[in-house]
Design a protein around this motif. Structure first.
Motif, PDB file in Angstrom:
ATOM      1  N   VAL A 251       0.841  -1.199   0.000  1.00 46.68           N
ATOM      2  CA  VAL A 251       0.000   0.000   0.000  1.00 46.68           C
ATOM      3  C   VAL A 251       0.875   1.248   0.000  1.00 46.68           C
ATOM      4  N   ASN A 252       1.946   1.243   0.811  1.00 47.80           N
ATOM      5  CA  ASN A 252       2.876   2.381   0.832  1.00 47.80           C
ATOM      6  C   ASN A 252       3.514   2.593  -0.535  1.00 47.80           C
ATOM      7  N   TYR A 253       3.825   1.480  -1.202  1.00 51.31           N
ATOM      8  CA  TYR A 253       4.457   1.583  -2.514  1.00 51.31           C
ATOM      9  C   TYR A 253       3.543   2.294  -3.508  1.00 51.31           C
ATOM     10  N   TRP A 254       2.263   1.888  -3.524  1.00 50.30           N
ATOM     11  CA  TRP A 254       1.354   2.491  -4.487  1.00 50.30           C
ATOM     12  C   TRP A 254       1.020   3.937  -4.122  1.00 50.30           C
ATOM     13  N   LEU A 255       0.901   4.238  -2.822  1.00 46.14           N
ATOM     14  CA  LEU A 255       0.567   5.598  -2.416  1.00 46.14           C
ATOM     15  C   LEU A 255       1.741   6.553  -2.587  1.00 46.14           C
ATOM     16  N   ARG A 256       2.964   6.080  -2.329  1.00 44.40           N
ATOM     17  CA  ARG A 256       4.130   6.963  -2.345  1.00 44.40           C
ATOM     18  C   ARG A 256       4.909   6.922  -3.653  1.00 44.40           C
ATOM     19  N   VAL A 257       4.782   5.826  -4.414  1.00 48.93           N
ATOM     20  CA  VAL A 257       5.584   5.677  -5.630  1.00 48.93           C
ATOM     21  C   VAL A 257       4.703   5.448  -6.859  1.00 48.93           C
ATOM     22  N   GLY A 258       3.932   4.357  -6.847  1.00 49.53           N
ATOM     23  CA  GLY A 258       3.195   3.957  -8.041  1.00 49.53           C
ATOM     24  C   GLY A 258       2.217   5.005  -8.551  1.00 49.53           C
ATOM     25  N   ILE A 259       1.315   5.443  -7.678  1.00 48.61           N
ATOM     26  CA  ILE A 259       0.291   6.410  -8.103  1.00 48.61           C
ATOM     27  C   ILE A 259       0.900   7.748  -8.492  1.00 48.61           C
ATOM     28  N   PRO A 260       1.832   8.329  -7.710  1.00 53.34           N
ATOM     29  CA  PRO A 260       2.438   9.595  -8.154  1.00 53.34           C
ATOM     30  C   PRO A 260       3.152   9.493  -9.502  1.00 53.34           C
ATOM     31  N   VAL A 261       3.789   8.342  -9.757  1.00 52.84           N
ATOM     32  CA  VAL A 261       4.487   8.181 -11.029  1.00 52.84           C
ATOM     33  C   VAL A 261       3.499   8.018 -12.184  1.00 52.84           C
ATOM     34  N   LEU A 262       2.414   7.283 -11.946  1.00 49.29           N
ATOM     35  CA  LEU A 262       1.454   7.004 -13.011  1.00 49.29           C
ATOM     36  C   LEU A 262       0.423   8.106 -13.203  1.00 49.29           C
ATOM     37  N   ALA A 263       0.290   9.006 -12.237  1.00 47.92           N
ATOM     38  CA  ALA A 263      -0.751  10.042 -12.315  1.00 47.92           C
ATOM     39  C   ALA A 263      -0.651  10.900 -13.572  1.00 47.92           C
ATOM     40  N   PRO A 264       0.528  11.430 -13.941  1.00 46.01           N
ATOM     41  CA  PRO A 264       0.588  12.224 -15.176  1.00 46.01           C
ATOM     42  C   PRO A 264       0.174  11.438 -16.415  1.00 46.01           C
ATOM     43  N   ALA A 265       0.612  10.178 -16.494  1.00 46.31           N
ATOM     44  CA  ALA A 265       0.237   9.353 -17.647  1.00 46.31           C
ATOM     45  C   ALA A 265      -1.257   9.072 -17.657  1.00 46.31           C
ATOM     46  N   PHE A 266      -1.831   8.848 -16.477  1.00 47.97           N
ATOM     47  CA  PHE A 266      -3.274   8.566 -16.404  1.00 47.97           C
ATOM     48  C   PHE A 266      -4.088   9.769 -16.853  1.00 47.97           C
ATOM     49  N   PHE A 267      -3.781  10.935 -16.311  1.00 47.08           N
ATOM     50  CA  PHE A 267      -4.552  12.124 -16.676  1.00 47.08           C
ATOM     51  C   PHE A 267      -4.279  12.529 -18.132  1.00 47.08           C
ATOM     52  N   GLY A 268      -3.057  12.286 -18.609  1.00 50.69           N
ATOM     53  CA  GLY A 268      -2.784  12.534 -20.025  1.00 50.69           C
ATOM     54  C   GLY A 268      -3.609  11.642 -20.927  1.00 50.69           C
ATOM     55  N   SER A 269      -3.708  10.363 -20.570  1.00 52.72           N
ATOM     56  CA  SER A 269      -4.539   9.437 -21.349  1.00 52.72           C
ATOM     57  C   SER A 269      -6.011   9.803 -21.236  1.00 52.72           C
ATOM     58  N   LEU A 270      -6.421  10.264 -20.046  1.00 44.64           N
ATOM     59  CA  LEU A 270      -7.818  10.675 -19.862  1.00 44.64           C
ATOM     60  C   LEU A 270      -8.160  11.853 -20.768  1.00 44.64           C
ATOM     61  N   ILE A 271      -7.245  12.807 -20.879  1.00 46.49           N
ATOM     62  CA  ILE A 271      -7.463  13.951 -21.770  1.00 46.49           C
ATOM     63  C   ILE A 271      -7.523  13.487 -23.221  1.00 46.49           C
ATOM     64  N   LEU A 272      -6.664  12.534 -23.578  1.00 39.79           N
ATOM     65  CA  LEU A 272      -6.671  12.009 -24.941  1.00 39.79           C
ATOM     66  C   LEU A 272      -7.996  11.324 -25.258  1.00 39.79           C
ATOM     67  N   LEU A 273      -8.523  10.557 -24.306  1.00 40.82           N
ATOM     68  CA  LEU A 273      -9.813   9.894 -24.510  1.00 40.82           C
ATOM     69  C   LEU A 273     -10.938  10.922 -24.644  1.00 40.82           C
ATOM     70  N   PHE A 274     -10.885  11.959 -23.816  1.00 39.30           N
ATOM     71  CA  PHE A 274     -11.902  13.008 -23.892  1.00 39.30           C
ATOM     72  C   PHE A 274     -11.864  13.688 -25.258  1.00 39.30           C
ATOM     73  N   ALA A 275     -10.676  14.040 -25.709  1.00 40.14           N
ATOM     74  CA  ALA A 275     -10.542  14.711 -27.003  1.00 40.14           C
ATOM     75  C   ALA A 275     -11.005  13.807 -28.140  1.00 40.14           C
ATOM     76  N   ASN A 276     -10.693  12.524 -28.052  1.00 40.26           N
ATOM     77  CA  ASN A 276     -11.102  11.586 -29.099  1.00 40.26           C
ATOM     78  C   ASN A 276     -12.620  11.472 -29.168  1.00 40.26           C
ATOM     79  N   ALA A 277     -13.264  11.397 -28.003  1.00 39.64           N
ATOM     80  CA  ALA A 277     -14.727  11.307 -27.980  1.00 39.64           C
ATOM     81  C   ALA A 277     -15.369  12.629 -28.390  1.00 39.64           C
ATOM     82  N   PHE A 278     -14.777  13.734 -27.986  1.00 40.00           N
ATOM     83  CA  PHE A 278     -15.349  15.051 -28.276  1.00 40.00           C
ATOM     84  C   PHE A 278     -15.383  15.334 -29.776  1.00 40.00           C
TER      85      PHE A 278
END
Length: 313
Positions: free
Chosen positions: A220-247
């Motif tokens: 849990v510490n790994y995902w809260l302190r390392v995994g999620i912070p590292v993946l957050a930019p990629a996740f939100f970037g992909s989310l924006i890409l999906l939004f733009a594709n649907a829009f």
């Protein structure tokens, strides 16, 4: 034994007469010839972008600044005060946001499951190939596939009704509405999420988890302190890409809905209206509104993408 080579200076190049290598680089350390060949290879794509993307886009947007007689005007911008247009913008934003969130969440689960498969294994190859195909599957064929699946008298509709007594189209055909577009939009949004987010999942290094465990941390510490912070930019970037594709999607919606509800269909109505004469140029204004929204989204995506690449080096 040392061999002394005599050199003759020609411009910025050095021509040896002995065993030394030829230095044809300029002052910046790059080969002018190689750089020129690279630009030549880029030329066909540049011509394609110019003729089929840039020029039509500029013409479409510029048309919003002229009236039916070709005179410059800003009166077309009054269309943004039209309640119907505002409703269509709201429908597009809602549909794009909801379909992007659903696709992103499901895509993350698929990517997380794929981390246990071998990167060069059969399962990973099948999923990557399927995602590449399904992400590009749309238009009339996708609309027909969903009509045959959950339309009136379709396979899933009949099975669900026979097993549970529930008619999923009891309140009207579910597909022929903005809400019903969620089904096909998630269909091509999910594989796009897998393609765009999986490289970030692959970028998570096992050494990071081992380091957290060595320091006494839990998973849990790994995902809260390392995994999620590292993946957050990629996740939100992909989310924006999906939004733009649907829009910006049009063909599938046009095959299912003919009375508007989202901005791409509103632009079609402005161009083909037979009941309201002289509104064709307002389509350029609506296109400008879409371009502004897409430009903002792509700017945010670019910022997040640059941040993500720091962790993938």
């Amino acid at each position: 034994m040392t061999t002394t080579a005599q050199k003759t200076s020609v411009g910025t190049a050095s021509v040896p007469t002995g065993s030394e290598r030829v230095d044809t680089r300029g002052a910046g350390g790059k080969s002018p010839r190689r750089r020129g060949v690279g630009w030549l290879g880029f030329a066909p794509f540049g011509v394609y972008v110019l003729l089929f993307l840039a020029v039509p886009g500029v013409i479409a947007i510029a048309s919003g600044f002229f009236d039916a007689q070709g005179a410059f005007t800003l009166a077309n911008f009054a269309t943004f005060a039209d309640p119907t247009i505002l409703k269509d913008f709201g429908g597009s934003l809602w549909l794009s946001a909801v379909s992007a969130i659903i696709s992103a969440v499901l895509g993350v689960l698929v990517c997380w499951a794929l981390t246990s498969a071998k990167p060069d294994g059969l399962v990973r190859a099948i999923v990557d190939s399927a995602a590449s195909v399904f992400a590009q599957f749309g238009g009339v064929m996708l609309a027909f596939a969903w009509i045959a699946t959950i339309g009136q008298g379709a396979l899933v509709t009949v099975v669900v009704k026979s097993l549970t007594g529930i008619d999923i189209n009891g309140n009207g055909p579910i597909l022929y509405s903005v809400t019903g577009l969620l089904f096909p939009y998630v269909y091509f949004g999910l594989p796009l999420m897998v393609l765009s987010f999986m490289p970030a999942m692959d970028g998570l290094r096992p050494q990071w988890g081992e380091a957290v465990a060595t320091l006494g941390g839990t998973r849990v510490n790994y995902w809260l302190r390392v995994g999620i912070p590292v993946l957050a930019p990629a996740f939100f970037g992909s989310l924006i890409l999906l939004f733009a594709n649907a829009f910006s999607s049009y063909a599938t919606a046009a095959a299912l809905i003919s009375q508007g509800g989202i901005i791409p269909l509103a632009i079609k109505q402005q161009l083909t209206s037979e009941t309201i004469v002289g509104v064709a140029n307002t389509a350029g204004v609506l296109a400008l509104g879409m371009v502004v929204i897409m430009a903002i989204l792509m700017s945010l995506y670019s910022l997040l993408d640059r941040r993500t690449r720091r962790w993938q080096r």
